[in-house]
Design an enzyme around this catalytic site. Structure first.
Site, short mmCIF file in Angstrom:
data_model
loop_
_atom_site.label_atom_id
_atom_site.label_comp_id
_atom_site.label_asym_id
_atom_site.label_seq_id
_atom_site.Cartn_x
_atom_site.Cartn_y
_atom_site.Cartn_z
N ASP A 141 0.95 7.39 47.75
CA ASP A 141 0.31 6.40 47.95
C ASP A 141 1.27 5.25 48.72
O ASP A 141 0.82 4.60 49.87
CB ASP A 141 -0.06 5.40 46.82
CG ASP A 141 -0.92 6.46 45.74
OD1 ASP A 141 -1.08 7.61 46.31
OD2 ASP A 141 -1.07 6.00 44.70
N ALA B 103 -10.10 2.85 41.98
CA ALA B 103 -11.15 3.83 42.52
C ALA B 103 -10.54 5.06 43.19
O ALA B 103 -11.30 5.60 44.06
CB ALA B 103 -11.98 2.84 43.68
N GLY B 104 -9.28 5.05 42.94
CA GLY B 104 -8.61 6.26 43.78
C GLY B 104 -8.18 6.33 45.00
O GLY B 104 -7.87 6.98 46.02
N LEU B 105 -8.33 4.94 45.61
CA LEU B 105 -7.88 4.50 46.95
C LEU B 105 -6.78 3.65 47.08
O LEU B 105 -6.26 3.16 48.28
CB LEU B 105 -9.06 3.71 47.63
CG LEU B 105 -10.39 4.55 47.81
CD1 LEU B 105 -11.62 3.73 48.34
CD2 LEU B 105 -10.12 5.43 48.99
N SER B 106 -5.70 3.73 45.89
CA SER B 106 -4.53 3.05 46.03
C SER B 106 -4.53 1.75 46.22
O SER B 106 -3.76 1.13 47.06
CB SER B 106 -3.72 4.00 46.97
OG SER B 106 -2.88 4.57 46.50
N SER B 107 -5.38 1.16 45.39
CA SER B 107 -5.09 -0.51 45.38
C SER B 107 -3.73 -0.86 44.93
O SER B 107 -3.35 -1.88 45.33
CB SER B 107 -6.30 -1.11 44.56
OG SER B 107 -6.43 -0.49 43.05
N SER B 108 -3.10 -0.03 44.03
CA SER B 108 -1.84 -0.22 43.64
C SER B 108 -0.73 -0.53 44.59
O SER B 108 -0.13 -1.38 44.59
CB SER B 108 -1.54 0.60 42.38
OG SER B 108 -2.34 0.55 41.22
N ASP C 87 2.76 15.50 44.85
CA ASP C 87 3.97 14.65 45.25
C ASP C 87 5.08 14.67 44.28
O ASP C 87 6.31 14.76 44.71
CB ASP C 87 3.55 13.00 45.74
CG ASP C 87 2.73 12.27 44.34
OD1 ASP C 87 2.47 12.88 43.45
OD2 ASP C 87 2.88 11.03 44.55
C1 GLA Z 1 -2.06 8.88 42.27
C2 GLA Z 1 -0.59 8.63 42.37
C3 GLA Z 1 0.22 9.47 43.55
C4 GLA Z 1 -0.29 10.90 43.30
C5 GLA Z 1 -1.76 11.09 43.10
C6 GLA Z 1 -2.40 12.48 43.05
O1 GLA Z 1 -2.97 8.55 43.25
O2 GLA Z 1 -0.36 7.44 42.55
O3 GLA Z 1 1.65 9.16 43.13
O4 GLA Z 1 0.18 11.55 42.38
O5 GLA Z 1 -2.31 10.23 42.03
O6 GLA Z 1 -2.32 13.09 44.11
#
Ligand code: GLA
Length: 344
Positions: free
Chosen positions: A157, A107-112, A23
């Site tokens: 995300d 956890a890599g599921l974009s809680s942020s 991205d």
């Molecule tokens: C995180 C970041 C995203 C992206 C991914 C990797 O989720 O928030 O912007 O860069 O890592 O693909």
């Protein structure tokens, strides 16, 4: 628009089928919004302050709207949401905000992104302010993360959370910011996520360093982004930068190959692409960890057609494609594409 005494906003987390660390390189990705997310309940106050409570962690924050000031952890998101909306010209009203969520943090599921997006939608709604278009909102939310939280993340995300479409993944072109829904028709197959058990934060991991390495590669190659570079360009770079570029170039190709595989219903090819993405993230981008490798191995042992690390890396979740006769995979949670963020 009239003020609302109450407003409730929901924003989902996301899974990313393929297209990782592309991205911020103006590349391609294929994420989708999931059903877990963050809910923010806003109630109007008659003073120009934000009184926020993060219910799940039992903590509070309180600040004046005209001087949010910096903070750490979840408070940075709340202050950033108020600060960036104000900077964008929204006339915010004082509000009490109650935050609850079901996306696991770190956890890599974009809680942020789910948190940023739900905060921004709730603040706009309770203040009676119109919503800008979704891409502008995604950009605003990403500034919260870049400038208030300290993670130099891209738009993956936020766009997934804001533009999610039921039953579809989104093919996002981060150069044109074109977002195209791609039906995620998997037949008897399922996508699951598996927790590696290792928490990560984008601000505190090697994420910012990876982004800086890509910027360095661009300056050595004399280009604005890695979108148009080739594998031959990668070979001209110092070894580490060459590996980073190799990942980005091949990952963009894999995104369109995955879109094509989905349109043919070719699950074997989709699985192969997930495995190739993982190998590239492990060997070229170097964002995997022993715990993630173990999670990927568990998926493969259960018969997954493909499995890969998902999100920023350095821990978090793995995504895997399972066939109808896969063995039981402890801790696997099915993920399906749902609609994007909304005011309820
Ligand atoms: C995180 C970041 C995203 C992206 C991914 C990797 O989720 O928030 O912007 O860069 O890592 O693909």
């Amino acid at each position: 628009m009239p003020l609302n005494t109450h407003a409730v906003a929901f924003a989902p987390g996301r899974a990313n089928l393929i297209g990782e660390h592309t991205d911020y390189n103006q590349g391609l990705a294929l994420p989708f919004a999931i059903s877990d997310g963050v809910v923010v309940r806003a109630s109007l106050l008659d003073v120009p302050r934000i009184e926020a409570v993060a219910v799940d962690v039992g903590e509070r924050d309180s600040f004046a709207l005209d001087s949010p000031g910096m903070a750490r952890g979840w408070r940075a998101f709340v202050r950033g949401a108020a600060g960036e909306l104000d900077r964008a010209g929204a006339r915010l009203q004082g509000a009490e905000l109650e935050i609850t969520g079901t996306v696991p943090r770190g956890a890599g599921l974009s809680s942020s992104a789910a948190l940023e997006v739900a905060l921004v939608l709730a603040l706009l709604a309770v203040s009676g302010e119109a919503e800008p278009d979704r891409i502008s909102l995604a950009e605003l939310c990403s500034r919260i993360e870049n400038e208030w939280v300290g993670a130099q993340t891209g738009l993956l995300d936020q766009i997934a959370s804001l533009c999610g479409r039921n039953e579809c993944a989104l093919r996002i072109d981060f150069r044109s910011l074109d977002v195209r829904p791609v039906p995620l028709e998997l037949g008897d197959f399922t996508l699951v996520t598996v927790d590696s058990g290792e928490k990560h934060t984008n601000a505190g991991s090697g994420y910012n360093e990876r982004r800086a390495e890509c910027a360095r590669a661009c300056s050595v190659l004399g280009v604005d982004s890695l979108r148009d570079v080739t594998l031959t360009d990668a070979d001209r770079l110092p070894a580490v930068l060459g590996r980073r570029v190799r990942h980005v170039v091949t990952e963009n190709e894999r995104v369109d190959a995955a879109v094509a595989a989905l349109s043919r219903g070719d699950m074997a090819e989709l699985g192969r692409l997930l495995d190739a993405s993982h190998a590239s993230l492990r060997d070229c981008y170097e964002v995997s960890t022993p715990a993630v490798e173990e999670a990927v191995r568990r998926c493969k042992r259960a018969g997954a057609l493909g499995a890969r690390i998902m999100g920023g890396g350095f821990g978090g979740h793995v995504i895997a494609l399972l066939g109808p006769d896969a063995a039981d995979l402890a801790g696997a949670v099915e993920v399906r594409p749902g609609d994007g963020a909304r005011v309820l």
